[in-house]
Enzyme design. Sequence first.
Site, mmCIF file in Angstrom:
data_model
loop_
_atom_site.group_PDB
_atom_site.id
_atom_site.type_symbol
_atom_site.label_atom_id
_atom_site.label_comp_id
_atom_site.label_asym_id
_atom_site.label_seq_id
_atom_site.Cartn_x
_atom_site.Cartn_y
_atom_site.Cartn_z
ATOM 1 N N HIS A 163 0.931 -1.353 -0.006
ATOM 2 C CA HIS A 163 -0.169 0.026 0.140
ATOM 3 C C HIS A 163 1.112 1.405 -0.063
ATOM 4 O O HIS A 163 1.822 1.275 0.022
ATOM 5 C CB HIS A 163 -0.950 -0.169 1.364
ATOM 6 C CG HIS A 163 -0.179 -0.031 2.632
ATOM 7 N ND1 HIS A 163 -0.101 -1.167 3.167
ATOM 8 C CD2 HIS A 163 0.222 1.080 3.352
ATOM 9 C CE1 HIS A 163 0.602 -1.191 4.660
ATOM 10 N NE2 HIS A 163 0.844 0.877 4.314
HETATM 11 C C1 T46 Z 1 2.600 0.223 6.845
HETATM 12 C C2 T46 Z 1 3.712 -0.543 7.334
HETATM 13 C C3 T46 Z 1 5.059 -0.180 7.442
HETATM 14 C C4 T46 Z 1 -4.361 -0.666 13.367
HETATM 15 O O1 T46 Z 1 -5.647 -1.284 13.812
HETATM 16 N N1 T46 Z 1 -4.131 0.533 14.007
HETATM 17 C C5 T46 Z 1 -2.967 0.602 13.797
HETATM 18 O O2 T46 Z 1 -1.804 1.858 13.541
HETATM 19 C C6 T46 Z 1 -2.393 0.043 11.976
HETATM 20 C C7 T46 Z 1 -0.690 0.303 11.693
HETATM 21 C C8 T46 Z 1 -3.323 -1.714 11.966
HETATM 22 N N2 T46 Z 1 -3.828 -1.439 12.550
HETATM 23 C C9 T46 Z 1 -4.695 -3.058 11.842
HETATM 24 C C10 T46 Z 1 -5.483 -2.337 10.352
HETATM 25 C C11 T46 Z 1 -5.200 -4.265 10.272
HETATM 26 O O3 T46 Z 1 -6.228 -5.047 10.754
HETATM 27 O O4 T46 Z 1 -4.068 -3.702 12.112
HETATM 28 C C12 T46 Z 1 -4.039 -4.552 11.113
HETATM 29 C C13 T46 Z 1 -3.033 -4.942 10.125
HETATM 30 O O5 T46 Z 1 -2.414 -3.336 9.412
HETATM 31 P P1 T46 Z 1 -1.765 -4.044 7.920
HETATM 32 O O6 T46 Z 1 -2.529 -4.850 7.636
HETATM 33 O O7 T46 Z 1 -2.217 -2.404 7.355
HETATM 34 O O8 T46 Z 1 -0.531 -4.248 8.348
HETATM 35 P P2 T46 Z 1 0.930 -4.098 7.326
HETATM 36 O O9 T46 Z 1 1.848 -4.468 7.813
HETATM 37 O O10 T46 Z 1 0.449 -4.514 5.692
HETATM 38 O O11 T46 Z 1 1.313 -1.985 7.047
HETATM 39 C C14 T46 Z 1 1.380 -1.700 7.722
HETATM 40 C C15 T46 Z 1 1.028 -0.149 8.283
HETATM 41 O O12 T46 Z 1 -0.482 -0.658 8.256
HETATM 42 C C16 T46 Z 1 1.202 0.266 7.233
HETATM 43 O O13 T46 Z 1 0.820 2.297 7.416
HETATM 44 O O14 T46 Z 1 3.396 1.338 6.448
HETATM 45 O O15 T46 Z 1 3.322 -1.371 7.411
#
Ligand code: T46
Length: 138
Positions: free
Chosen positions: A51
């Site tokens: 993303h």
């Molecule tokens: C990024 C990379 C480096 C939350 O509820 N609060 C939060 O602050 C975050 C970051 C995530 N979440 C929840 C949303 C999803 O259900 O945690 C779950 C996993 O998040 P996501 O799939 O977006 O994780 P990554 O590892 O793909 O990405 C993350 C960050 O979301 C993003 O901003 O830049 O790490």
Amino acid sequence: MNNLYRTIDFLPHGDARGQLVAVEEEKDIPFSIKRVYYMYDTTEGVRRGFHAHKHLEQVLICVHGSCKIHLDNGRETAEVVLDTPNRGLYLASNIWREMYDFSPDAVLMVLASELYDEADYIRDYDAYIKYLKTMEEI
Ligand code: T46
């Protein structure tokens, strides 16, 4: 100089007891820190991210172990290795990112300029390229 990222080296306060790193907002980190999150126990071989963010700025620090970050701004790409607990990777907004090759002991900590907001994410690569074109960034 590149348009994708910059690294920030933090000063470790090392002595006979070990190392201590402190980071301060608007000083070591080029924004006010509104949120901190971290990932660990990452499943072997997994790739995360996929993303970009419309407004969010972040600094990624692999405080233990190592991982790699794939970056893309629609014009160029880069692969960055994070394996030093006193080095941060600053990502401005509008950069596509994928995290991969996590070592089993990796802890990737992220300092973020905004609270969590799903509306700030662009999670589809084609939509990201279209978004950049509307911003006239490519
Ligand atoms: C990024 C990379 C480096 C939350 O509820 N609060 C939060 O602050 C975050 C970051 C995530 N979440 C929840 C949303 C999803 O259900 O945690 C779950 C996993 O998040 P996501 O799939 O977006 O994780 P990554 O590892 O793909 O990405 C993350 C960050 O979301 C993003 O901003 O830049 O790490």
